[in-house]
Design an enzyme around this catalytic site. Structure first.
Site, mmCIF file in Angstrom:
data_model
loop_
_atom_site.group_PDB
_atom_site.id
_atom_site.type_symbol
_atom_site.label_atom_id
_atom_site.label_comp_id
_atom_site.label_asym_id
_atom_site.label_seq_id
_atom_site.Cartn_x
_atom_site.Cartn_y
_atom_site.Cartn_z
ATOM 1 N N ARG A 96 18.361 -1.398 -1.035
ATOM 2 C CA ARG A 96 17.654 -2.355 -1.890
ATOM 3 C C ARG A 96 18.549 -2.870 -3.024
ATOM 4 N NH1 ARG A 96 11.506 0.172 -2.320
ATOM 5 N NH2 ARG A 96 10.806 -0.624 -0.303
ATOM 6 N N LYS B 131 -0.039 7.663 13.036
ATOM 7 C CA LYS B 131 -1.484 7.484 13.040
ATOM 8 C C LYS B 131 -1.969 6.059 13.267
ATOM 9 C CE LYS B 131 -2.720 11.354 10.104
ATOM 10 N NZ LYS B 131 -3.199 11.733 8.776
ATOM 11 N N GLY C 37 9.133 1.676 6.053
ATOM 12 C CA GLY C 37 9.838 2.912 5.708
ATOM 13 C C GLY C 37 10.546 3.647 6.822
ATOM 14 N N GLY D 247 5.681 -0.977 2.409
ATOM 15 C CA GLY D 247 4.290 -1.430 2.355
ATOM 16 C C GLY D 247 4.125 -2.937 2.488
HETATM 17 C C1 3PG Z 1 7.839 0.297 -2.321
HETATM 18 O O1 3PG Z 1 8.725 1.148 -2.419
HETATM 19 O O2 3PG Z 1 7.028 0.280 -1.385
HETATM 20 C C2 3PG Z 1 7.795 -0.783 -3.352
HETATM 21 O O3 3PG Z 1 8.828 -0.643 -4.280
HETATM 22 C C3 3PG Z 1 6.447 -0.820 -4.037
HETATM 23 O O4 3PG Z 1 6.185 0.395 -4.677
HETATM 24 P P1 3PG Z 1 4.678 0.894 -4.794
HETATM 25 O O5 3PG Z 1 4.222 1.260 -3.419
HETATM 26 O O6 3PG Z 1 4.724 2.075 -5.731
HETATM 27 O O7 3PG Z 1 3.878 -0.245 -5.349
HETATM 28 MG MG MG Z 2 4.916 1.530 -1.233
#
Ligand code: 3PG
Ligand code: MG
Length: 397
Positions: free
Chosen positions: A37, A198, A355, A378
């Protein structure tokens, strides 16, 4: 990108440019363990500085609950960031108020400043107008380069765009362009590979994808739920039996939408969940009652490879098996390498994100060989769910 305002449209020279970046990187023993990132936002930072802008970086780090906390301080990211940018980066111990204002006032054209974690103030996540105003007072222009945080309608990701002229940075632009090519107006057939543990965390995603893609490969623990929903015994495998109805609804929806669902036909099973556990390959109809499925089998991998060969576009989210323990990484590694090879040899467009997915592609050694790997977790999932991302929507012309 015609629908979005980018750095090409911005006047930056001698301006104070508030740049929202995602520096939410994993740490191990006080050091950044994956700098993807950080590297992703370097081009935007350099471009703004080279055009004479005064770069004021806004970011969050972790999820602080109650004000400042040393372990969530962005001070620890200053050195790794300065190293990747190849220029000095100043730091201010607050993102609003006199400390921030003084640090911004000291900037000359082309300088770079990182402000402390925006989430140290409650107003950030609440998108509180007073906090937005306090941030906006520090800049003349707003650039959002944090696609990975674009699913949050926070002060620094969304609120600021209402107050200042707002533009997408180069990382944000690259993400939007790749995602648009993959699902917005893709070359068909489009194949999606969705894995992970899941179904419950990916119901919306699966429902959206069956309406958009031509073929959907389901792997990982979530495939067990689909198998069980069709009356196949899965032994001790991870399985959400209570979601059988949901799984059948998704299969029905796929049929109506003429989306081909590809489920495993064979599986690698073991009696224990641990690296090197004794294992065997069985047809999915013959999983022993005391065994659990930890990976999809070689026939399934061959079927996935054949589907990849027929596709023009591939979207990948989630591993096919328990890739973090060997040898249950085999299917994920083989399929990922096959996709990488088709990217090279056949011009397959390969877009991946979320992720675990990036970790799995890195493990397979093919992250660089994919057409595009998203920086987002996310936010990538919400985009696959078909949800508008507030941080992106607000940048539309
Ligand atoms: C992440 O790592 O998914 C983003 O930086 C957002 O972070 P958060 O899920 O804590 O909002
Ligand atoms: Mg997140």
């Amino acid at each position: 990108m015609n629908a979005f305002k980018t750095l090409d449209d911005a006047s930056l020279s001698a301006r104070r440019v508030l740049v929202r970046v995602d520096l939410n990187v994993p740490m191990e023993g006080g050091a950044v363990s994956d700098d993807t990132r950080i590297r992703a936002v370097v081009p935007t930072i350099r471009e703004i500085a080279d055009k004479g802008g005064r770069v004021v970086l806004l970011a969050h780090f972790g999820r602080p609950k109650d004000g400042p906390e040393a372990k969530f301080s962005l001070a620890q990211i200053v050195a790794p960031l300065a190293e990747r940018v190849g220029r000095p980066v100043a730091f201010a111990a607050d993102c609003i108020g006199p400390v921030a204002a003084d640090a911004v006032a000291a900037l000359k054209d082309g300088d770079i400043l990182l402000l402390e974690n925006t989430r140290f103030h409650k107003g950030e996540e609440k998108n509180d107008p007073a906090f937005v105003e306090a941030l906006a007072a520090l800049g003349d222009v707003y650039v959002n380069d944090a696609f990975a945080t674009a699913h949050r309608a926070h002060a620094s990701t969304e609120g600021l765009a209402h107050q200042l002229p707002a533009y997408a940075g180069r990382c944000m632009q690259g993400e939007i362009e790749a995602l648009e090519k993959a699902l917005g107006s893709p070359e068909r057939p489009v194949l999606a590979v969705v894995g992970g543990a899941k179904v419950s965390s990916k119901i919306d995603l699966l429902e959206n994808l069956v309406g958009k893609v031509d073929i959907l490969v389901i792997g990982g623990g979530m495939a067990n739920t689909f198998l069980a929903a069709q009356g196949i015994a899965v032994g001790k495998s991870l399985c959400e039996h209570d979601l059988a109805e949901t799984a059948r609804r998704i299969l029905d929806k796929a049929k109506t939408a003429r989306c081909d669902i590809v489920l495993p036909v064979d599986a690698v099973v073991a009696r224990e969940f641990k690296a090197g556990a004794d294992n065997e390959v069985v047809p999915v109809g013959a999983v022993p009652a005391d065994a659990m499925i930890l990976d999809v089998g070689p026939k399934s991998v061959a079927a996935i490879a054949a589907r990849i060969d027929g596709a023009r576009t591939l979207v990948w989210n989630g591993p096919l098996g328990a890739f973090e323990i060997e040898p249950f990484d085999r299917a994920t590694v083989a399929a990922a390498r096959h996709a990488a090879e088709r990217t090279r040899s056949a011009g397959l467009l390969t877009v991946a994100g979320g992720g675990d997915t990036v970790a799995a592609l890195n493990h397979a050694g093919v992250a660089e060989a994919f057409s595009y790997v998203s920086t987002a977790g996310g936010a990538f999932l919400e985009w696959l769910e078909g949800k508008p991302l507030p941080g992106v929507e607000i940048l539309r012309k």
